[in-house]
Motif scaffolding. Structure first.
Motif, PDB file in Angstrom:
ATOM      1  N   PHE A  56       0.848  -1.195   0.000  1.00 24.92           N
ATOM      2  CA  PHE A  56       0.000   0.000   0.000  1.00 24.92           C
ATOM      3  C   PHE A  56       0.877   1.236   0.000  1.00 24.92           C
ATOM      4  O   PHE A  56       1.862   1.315   0.737  1.00 24.92           O
ATOM      5  N   ASN A  57       0.497   2.203  -0.810  1.00 27.03           N
ATOM      6  CA  ASN A  57       1.295   3.419  -0.956  1.00 27.03           C
ATOM      7  C   ASN A  57       0.671   4.601  -0.228  1.00 27.03           C
ATOM      8  O   ASN A  57       1.260   5.165   0.676  1.00 27.03           O
ATOM      9  N   ASP A  58      -0.563   4.959  -0.594  1.00 24.86           N
ATOM     10  CA  ASP A  58      -1.182   6.142  -0.007  1.00 24.86           C
ATOM     11  C   ASP A  58      -2.690   6.071  -0.209  1.00 24.86           C
ATOM     12  O   ASP A  58      -3.189   5.388  -1.105  1.00 24.86           O
ATOM     13  N   PHE A  59      -3.442   6.815   0.625  1.00 24.35           N
ATOM     14  CA  PHE A  59      -4.892   6.855   0.510  1.00 24.35           C
ATOM     15  C   PHE A  59      -5.312   7.858  -0.562  1.00 24.35           C
ATOM     16  O   PHE A  59      -6.038   8.818  -0.301  1.00 24.35           O
ATOM     17  N   ILE A  60      -4.842   7.631  -1.765  1.00 24.05           N
ATOM     18  CA  ILE A  60      -5.201   8.474  -2.908  1.00 24.05           C
ATOM     19  C   ILE A  60      -5.705   7.559  -4.010  1.00 24.05           C
ATOM     20  O   ILE A  60      -4.982   6.658  -4.448  1.00 24.05           O
ATOM     21  N   ALA A  61      -6.928   7.757  -4.453  1.00 20.37           N
ATOM     22  CA  ALA A  61      -7.507   6.880  -5.467  1.00 20.37           C
ATOM     23  C   ALA A  61      -6.607   6.796  -6.686  1.00 20.37           C
ATOM     24  O   ALA A  61      -6.134   7.802  -7.202  1.00 20.37           O
ATOM     25  N   GLY A  62      -6.348   5.576  -7.153  1.00 17.85           N
ATOM     26  CA  GLY A  62      -5.498   5.366  -8.310  1.00 17.85           C
ATOM     27  C   GLY A  62      -4.022   5.313  -7.980  1.00 17.85           C
ATOM     28  O   GLY A  62      -3.209   5.008  -8.843  1.00 17.85           O
ATOM     29  N   GLN A  63      -3.664   5.605  -6.729  1.00 14.88           N
ATOM     30  CA  GLN A  63      -2.259   5.573  -6.329  1.00 14.88           C
ATOM     31  C   GLN A  63      -2.061   4.760  -5.052  1.00 14.88           C
ATOM     32  O   GLN A  63      -1.161   5.009  -4.262  1.00 14.88           O
ATOM     33  N   TYR A  64      -2.923   3.780  -4.857  1.00 19.99           N
ATOM     34  CA  TYR A  64      -2.823   2.963  -3.655  1.00 19.99           C
ATOM     35  C   TYR A  64      -1.539   2.137  -3.616  1.00 19.99           C
ATOM     36  O   TYR A  64      -1.116   1.693  -2.553  1.00 19.99           O
ATOM     37  N   TYR A  65      -0.935   1.909  -4.769  1.00 19.21           N
ATOM     38  CA  TYR A  65       0.257   1.061  -4.844  1.00 19.21           C
ATOM     39  C   TYR A  65       1.315   1.743  -5.695  1.00 19.21           C
ATOM     40  O   TYR A  65       1.001   2.404  -6.673  1.00 19.21           O
ATOM     41  N   LYS A  66       2.576   1.578  -5.333  1.00 21.54           N
ATOM     42  CA  LYS A  66       3.659   2.101  -6.171  1.00 21.54           C
ATOM     43  C   LYS A  66       3.659   1.407  -7.529  1.00 21.54           C
ATOM     44  O   LYS A  66       3.750   2.046  -8.576  1.00 21.54           O
ATOM     45  N   VAL A  67       3.598   0.067  -7.500  1.00 23.02           N
ATOM     46  CA  VAL A  67       3.429  -0.709  -8.723  1.00 23.02           C
ATOM     47  C   VAL A  67       1.984  -1.176  -8.740  1.00 23.02           C
ATOM     48  O   VAL A  67       1.531  -1.822  -7.785  1.00 23.02           O
ATOM     49  N   HIS A  68       1.249  -0.841  -9.791  1.00 24.79           N
ATOM     50  CA  HIS A  68      -0.171  -1.158  -9.797  1.00 24.79           C
ATOM     51  C   HIS A  68      -0.401  -2.630  -9.540  1.00 24.79           C
ATOM     52  O   HIS A  68       0.279  -3.495 -10.084  1.00 24.79           O
ATOM     53  N   VAL A  69      -1.387  -2.908  -8.691  1.00 23.05           N
ATOM     54  CA  VAL A  69      -1.620  -4.243  -8.186  1.00 23.05           C
ATOM     55  C   VAL A  69      -2.137  -5.201  -9.259  1.00 23.05           C
ATOM     56  O   VAL A  69      -2.013  -6.415  -9.128  1.00 23.05           O
ATOM     57  N   TYR A  70      -2.713  -4.679 -10.334  1.00 26.08           N
ATOM     58  CA  TYR A  70      -3.341  -5.548 -11.319  1.00 26.08           C
ATOM     59  C   TYR A  70      -2.351  -6.540 -11.927  1.00 26.08           C
ATOM     60  O   TYR A  70      -1.233  -6.179 -12.287  1.00 26.08           O
ATOM     61  N   ARG A  71      -2.789  -7.782 -12.059  1.00 25.20           N
ATOM     62  CA  ARG A  71      -1.978  -8.828 -12.679  1.00 25.20           C
ATOM     63  C   ARG A  71      -1.925  -8.682 -14.192  1.00 25.20           C
ATOM     64  O   ARG A  71      -0.942  -9.043 -14.832  1.00 25.20           O
ATOM     65  N   TRP A  72      -2.963  -8.098 -14.789  1.00 27.14           N
ATOM     66  CA  TRP A  72      -3.156  -8.162 -16.245  1.00 27.14           C
ATOM     67  C   TRP A  72      -2.604  -6.964 -17.018  1.00 27.14           C
ATOM     68  O   TRP A  72      -2.675  -6.970 -18.247  1.00 27.14           O
ATOM     69  N   ASN A  73      -2.075  -5.956 -16.375  1.00 29.86           N
ATOM     70  CA  ASN A  73      -1.480  -4.834 -17.129  1.00 29.86           C
ATOM     71  C   ASN A  73       0.039  -4.972 -17.209  1.00 29.86           C
ATOM     72  O   ASN A  73       0.758  -3.994 -17.347  1.00 29.86           O
ATOM     73  N   LYS A  74       0.496  -6.208 -17.149  1.00 32.63           N
ATOM     74  CA  LYS A  74       1.925  -6.500 -17.119  1.00 32.63           C
ATOM     75  C   LYS A  74       2.248  -7.672 -18.048  1.00 32.63           C
ATOM     76  O   LYS A  74       1.365  -8.461 -18.384  1.00 32.63           O
ATOM     77  N   VAL A  75       3.529  -7.786 -18.404  1.00 30.74           N
ATOM     78  CA  VAL A  75       4.052  -8.978 -19.068  1.00 30.74           C
ATOM     79  C   VAL A  75       5.257  -9.435 -18.263  1.00 30.74           C
ATOM     80  O   VAL A  75       6.092  -8.619 -17.846  1.00 30.74           O
ATOM     81  N   TYR A  76       5.346 -10.749 -18.031  1.00 32.80           N
ATOM     82  CA  TYR A  76       6.341 -11.321 -17.129  1.00 32.80           C
ATOM     83  C   TYR A  76       7.187 -12.371 -17.847  1.00 32.80           C
ATOM     84  O   TYR A  76       6.692 -13.094 -18.724  1.00 32.80           O
ATOM     85  N   LYS A  77       8.429 -12.518 -17.431  1.00 34.05           N
ATOM     86  CA  LYS A  77       9.182 -13.701 -17.803  1.00 34.05           C
ATOM     87  C   LYS A  77       8.573 -14.893 -17.051  1.00 34.05           C
ATOM     88  O   LYS A  77       8.293 -14.806 -15.847  1.00 34.05           O
ATOM     89  N   LYS A  78       8.380 -15.979 -17.765  1.00 33.25           N
ATOM     90  CA  LYS A  78       7.791 -17.154 -17.117  1.00 33.25           C
ATOM     91  C   LYS A  78       8.683 -17.657 -15.983  1.00 33.25           C
ATOM     92  O   LYS A  78       8.187 -18.132 -14.952  1.00 33.25           O
ATOM     93  N   GLU A  79       9.986 -17.544 -16.157  1.00 33.54           N
ATOM     94  CA  GLU A  79      10.901 -18.021 -15.117  1.00 33.54           C
ATOM     95  C   GLU A  79      10.708 -17.256 -13.814  1.00 33.54           C
ATOM     96  O   GLU A  79      10.954 -17.790 -12.729  1.00 33.54           O
ATOM     97  N   LEU A  80      10.260 -16.005 -13.882  1.00 34.73           N
ATOM     98  CA  LEU A  80       9.947 -15.253 -12.668  1.00 34.73           C
ATOM     99  C   LEU A  80       8.733 -15.865 -11.976  1.00 34.73           C
ATOM    100  O   LEU A  80       8.762 -16.129 -10.767  1.00 34.73           O
ATOM    101  N   ILE A  81       7.656 -16.085 -12.712  1.00 40.43           N
ATOM    102  CA  ILE A  81       6.434 -16.637 -12.111  1.00 40.43           C
ATOM    103  C   ILE A  81       6.682 -18.024 -11.543  1.00 40.43           C
ATOM    104  O   ILE A  81       6.134 -18.386 -10.491  1.00 40.43           O
ATOM    105  N   ASP A  82       7.523 -18.797 -12.210  1.00 41.96           N
ATOM    106  CA  ASP A  82       7.823 -20.138 -11.718  1.00 41.96           C
ATOM    107  C   ASP A  82       8.456 -20.111 -10.326  1.00 41.96           C
ATOM    108  O   ASP A  82       8.350 -21.092  -9.574  1.00 41.96           O
ATOM    109  N   ARG A  83       9.090 -18.992  -9.972  1.00 36.98           N
ATOM    110  CA  ARG A  83       9.721 -18.892  -8.657  1.00 36.98           C
ATOM    111  C   ARG A  83       8.701 -18.860  -7.522  1.00 36.98           C
ATOM    112  O   ARG A  83       9.007 -19.240  -6.390  1.00 36.98           O
ATOM    113  N   PHE A  84       7.501 -18.361  -7.797  1.00 37.78           N
ATOM    114  CA  PHE A  84       6.518 -18.223  -6.718  1.00 37.78           C
ATOM    115  C   PHE A  84       5.180 -18.884  -7.023  1.00 37.78           C
ATOM    116  O   PHE A  84       4.225 -18.740  -6.248  1.00 37.78           O
TER     117      PHE A  84
END
Length: 332
Positions: A153-181
Motif C-alpha cells: 500500500f502506498n497512499d490513501f489516494i484513489a489510483g495511487q494505492y500502490y507504487k506498482v499497480h496491483v493488477y496482474r493483467w497490465n503487465k508482461v512477465y518472464k515465465k521463469e519469474l512466475i515459476d519462482r513463486f
C-alpha cells in the motif's frame, strides 16, 4: 522472437470472450498463444472457447472444474509454452501494440516484468490509472529502497494505492519469474488475489520496468465477479488479507510494518461499501462484527487517513455507530 503465452481465465463469459480474443489476434506482435481456461462455466462459454480454438491454431482450450480465478490462471501457466506470460480477463481488451511494446522493453532492459498503465471504463466514462512509481528501470537496490516500503500500500489516494499497480493483467512477465513463486499462490484466495500475485512478483524480481502508457482496457461491469455482493464477502476479504499478512510479516516488516494495516483498512472499506449498497443493515452489522474480530485495522490513526469516505468510515467505525456507518455508505 520471444513467445508470449496469454492466459485468459473464463467463467460465464460467453457474451464477451470473442471480442477479447479478436483484440489479441489484432496485436502488432505475432508470436503468441492464447490459453483459454474454462473454469467450470455454467453458460455456453466452453462452446465459444471451442469455436474460437477452431478458428486459430494459436488458441488452446483447457477445461477444468470450477476452482476460482487463481486455480484457473495457475493451470494456464502450468500448460504455457511461452517464455513470457501475459494475462487478460475474458471481457477486456488490449491496445494493438501492448505485446510489442512489452517485449521490446523486456529485451532491451533485460527485466523480469514490465508494468503499464491501464484504462478503466464504466459505462460511458473512462479514466487512466498509472503506476504511482515513476517510469523507468528498477534494480534490486532501487526496489528495496523505493518499492518494498510501499509494496502492499502506498497512499490513501484513489489510483495511487500502490507504487506498482496491483493488477496482474497490465503487465508482461518472464515465465521463469512466475515459476519462482507459482507454488505460493493460494487457490482459495478470491478477493485481493491480484495483490498477492503482484507482491510475490515484486519480491521475487531482480529487476522490472515501469511504463505508464495505457495498453490495457479494463471493463467495470455492474454484475461482474468483482462487484457482486455475497453474504460471505468479508470472509473472502479476510482470508486473502490473512495470506497477505503472512507475506508482510515474512518479507516486508522491516521496510514499512504499517502498509499491511492500511491495505486492510482500504479493502475493508471497499468491501463494506459494496455490502451497504446491496444488503440489509442486519447483513452490514454482521460484516462490521467480522471486521472488528479480525483485528487487522484497529491500530489505524486518524492522522494517517485521507479523503471524506475514509474519515466517515473512521469516525463511525471507531465510535461503533454501526447504523450511521451503514446509512452513510449506502447513500454515498
Amino acid at each position: 522472437m520471444k513467445k508470449i503465452s496469454i492466459i485468459i481465465p473464463v467463467y460465464n463469459a460467453e457474451k464477451t470472450l470473442a471480442a477479447t480474443v479478436e483484440a489479441i489476434k489484432s496485436q502488432s506482435y505475432t508470436d503468441w498463444e492464447i490459453i483459454l481456461v474454462n473454469d467450470g462455466s455454467t453458460d455456453a462459454s466452453l462452446r465459444v472457447c471451442r469455436e474460437l480454438e477452431e478458428t486459430c491454431d494459436k488458441i488452446r482450450v483447457l477445461d477444468k472444474s470450477n476452482g476460482g480465478v487463481v486455480s484457473a490462471y495457475k493451470f494456464g501457466i502450468q500448460n504455457a509454452s511461452g517464455q513470457l506470460i501475459a494475462f487478460c480477463d475474458a471481457d477486456d481488451t488490449y491496445a494493438p501494440d501492448f505485446l510489442e511494446r512489452a517485449v521490446k522493453i523486456i529485451e532491451e532492459k533485460n527485466c523480469d516484468f514490465v508494468s503499464f498503465a491501464c484504462t478503466l471504463t464504466e459505462g460511458n466514462e473512462s479514466h487512466i490509472e498509472k503506476n504511482a512509481a515513476e517510469e523507468g528501470f528498477y534494480d534490486k537496490t532501487r526496489i528495496q529502497k523505493e518499492i518494498l516500503p510501499h509494496c502492499l500500500f502506498n497512499d490513501f489516494i484513489a489510483g495511487q494505492y500502490y507504487k506498482v499497480h496491483v493488477y496482474r493483467w497490465n503487465k508482461v512477465y518472464k515465465k521463469e519469474l512466475i515459476d519462482r513463486f507459482l507454488d505460493q499462490l493460494d487457490e482459495k484466495c478470491f478477493q485481493i488475489e491480484d495483490n498477492i500475485f503482484t507482491s510475490l512478483a515484486i519480491l521475487n524480481a531482480e529487476t522490472f520496468y515501469i511504463d505508464n502508457t495505457s495498453v490495457y482496457n479494463y471493463m467495470i461491469r455492474s454484475q461482474s465477479i468483482t462487484t457482486a455482493v455475497s453474504e460471505n464477502l468479508i470472509d473472502k476479504y479476510t482470508y486473502s488479507l490473512s495470506v497477505l499478512k503472512g507475506l508482510a510479516e515474512k518479507y516486508l516488516s522491516t521496510f514499512n510494518p504499517k502498509q499491511f494495516i492500511f491495505l486492510a483498512w482500504e479493502n475493508y472499506r471497499i468491501a463494506f461499501r459494496k455490502i451497504a449498497k446491496g444488503s440489509s443493515f442486519k447483513t452490514a452489522r454482521a460484516a462490521i462484527k467480522k471486521i472488528r474480530e479480525s483485528g487487522y485495522i484497529e491500530n489505524v490513526k486518524l492522522r494517517e487517513i485521507k479523503l471524506l469516505k475514509n474519515y466517515l468510515f473512521y469516525f463511525f467505525y471507531k465510535s461503533k455507530m454501526d447504523l450511521l456507518l451503514y446509512i452513510s455508505f449506502r447513500l454515498l
